[in-house]
Scaffold this active site. Structure first.
Site: not given
Ligand SMILES: Cc1cc2nc3c(=O)[nH]c(=O)nc-3n(C[C@H](O)[C@H](O)[C@H](O)COP(=O)(O)OP(=O)(O)OC[C@H]3O[C@@H](n4cnc5c(N)ncnc54)[C@H](O)[C@@H]3O)c2cc1C
Length: 309
Positions: A173, A223, A293
């Site tokens: 990510r 998320s 995130e």
């Protein structure tokens, strides 16, 4: 009211001072951009970047599916890419080139029609090609770096650069190149041959799994935390008692405990406080550190102080 500085006055594309950003992000909260610029083409954008003073902060937005804009808004220039960044074309050897504003779902759909397999996972990600390059977006065992060939980007001072997979520095990510303040304008991906029917069947499966497990119709940001090594963030949040709980109008989703939700009345401060309180409790109870995130952008609302006489 913020006036337009000289370097923005001749800009080609829409330019709005004090522009509320909530309509442009999935959470539907947050303050205003000092100047919101929607360039029509990469040339318009490069021109503004070349004249913008280096000390004016620059922020880029995709479709805001992984950002939380704080209530005090974002100082400086906020860029949201427009129609000139929406091109998509199938190339030779199972490649596909897409502008940075193209929705990931459109990449998946176009690839499927052209018989390019391997890009199916993009149908499960509600962002843009630009956001996927920055976040190394992925789901169900595949991610952007698996199919990435090359990106085109502008440097903060308006120069065009091309980036190879090595230049991108992809990890979970994250892309290291993004931390240099680049603005992605297009990317090329490569898959492999399969029939459109087989590819479509896999996309249908991904869409069904998502609808079952993610609150895709809510005001959310995807998320909230990355999965720490050896752990699932949703499990840690759930075990700490935060599923369905939150501060003010914010809460963690009942369906997926790592998704924060604006129930309708949340402020960005409610959402951030919910995340931070859960993060602290998880750390206290398990020793595991959760890392955001979601990209938190801008400034909190200034606190007003009353002076008593
Ligand atoms: C319901 C839901 C489900 C989700 N499921 C997944 C999932 O399964 N897997 C997954 O990986 N993600 C998922 N996400 C998160 C999100 O969709 C991805 O991170 C996506 O890649 C973000 O793209 P965006 O265009 O919305 O970028 P934004 O959220 O607008 O921006 C994200 C970051 O990228 C930067 N950025 C955006 N465009 C550019 C550009 N052109 N140039 C430079 N910087 C740029 C922004 O400054 C910011 O730092 C989900 C989100 C939601 C709301």
């Amino acid at each position: 009211m913020t006036s337009l500085p000289d370097w923005l006055q001749g800009a080609d594309g829409a330019v709005m001072p004090d522009a509320p950003l909530a309509p442009y992000v999935w959470f539907r909260v947050g303050g205003a951009a000092q100047w919101l610029f929607m360039p029509k083409t990469p040339e318009d954008l490069a021109q503004v970047l070349r004249t913008k003073p280096a000390d004016v902060p620059l922020t880029v937005l995709g479709v805001g599916s992984n950002v939380l804009v704080r209530d005090g808004g974002i100082r400086g220039l906020v860029v949201r890419l427009g129609s000139g960044f929406n091109g998509i074309a199938v190339g030779d050897d199972h490649t596909l080139r897409a502008g940075a504003a193209v929705p990931d779902a459109m990449v998946a759909k176009t690839a499927a029609k052209a018989g390019i397999a391997g890009l199916e996972f993009f149908c499960g990600i509600p962002g843009t090609v630009g956001g996927a390059c920055v976040m190394n977006a992925g789901c169900y065992g595949a991610e952007t770096c698996d199919v990435f060939v090359e990106a085109e980007a502008l440097t903060p001072d308006g120069q065009t650069v091309r980036l190879s997979p090595e230049d991108m520095g992809f990890s979970y990510r994250r892309s290291q190149a993004a931390s240099r303040g680049l603005i992605f304008v297009a990317a090329t991906f490569k898959g492999r041959a399969d029939t459109p029917a087989n590819i479509q069947a896999r996309m249908d499966e991904i869409s069904a799994r998502r609808a079952e497990s993610q609150p895709i119709r809510e005001k959310t940001g995807g998320s909230t935390f990355k999965n720490p090594d050896g752990h699932k963030s949703w499990q840690l949040i759930d075990q700490a008692g935060w599923r369905g709980r939150g501060v003010g109008g914010a809460k963690f989703s009942d369906l997926h405990a790592n998704f924060l939700i604006n129930t309708g009345t949340a402020t960005a401060a409610d959402l951030e406080a919910t995340g931070e309180q859960a993060r602290r409790q998880v750390k206290d109870q398990t020793g595991v550190e959760l890392h955001w995130e979601i990209k938190r952008l801008g400034e909190p609302m200034p606190v007003s102080h009353t002076v008593s006489s």
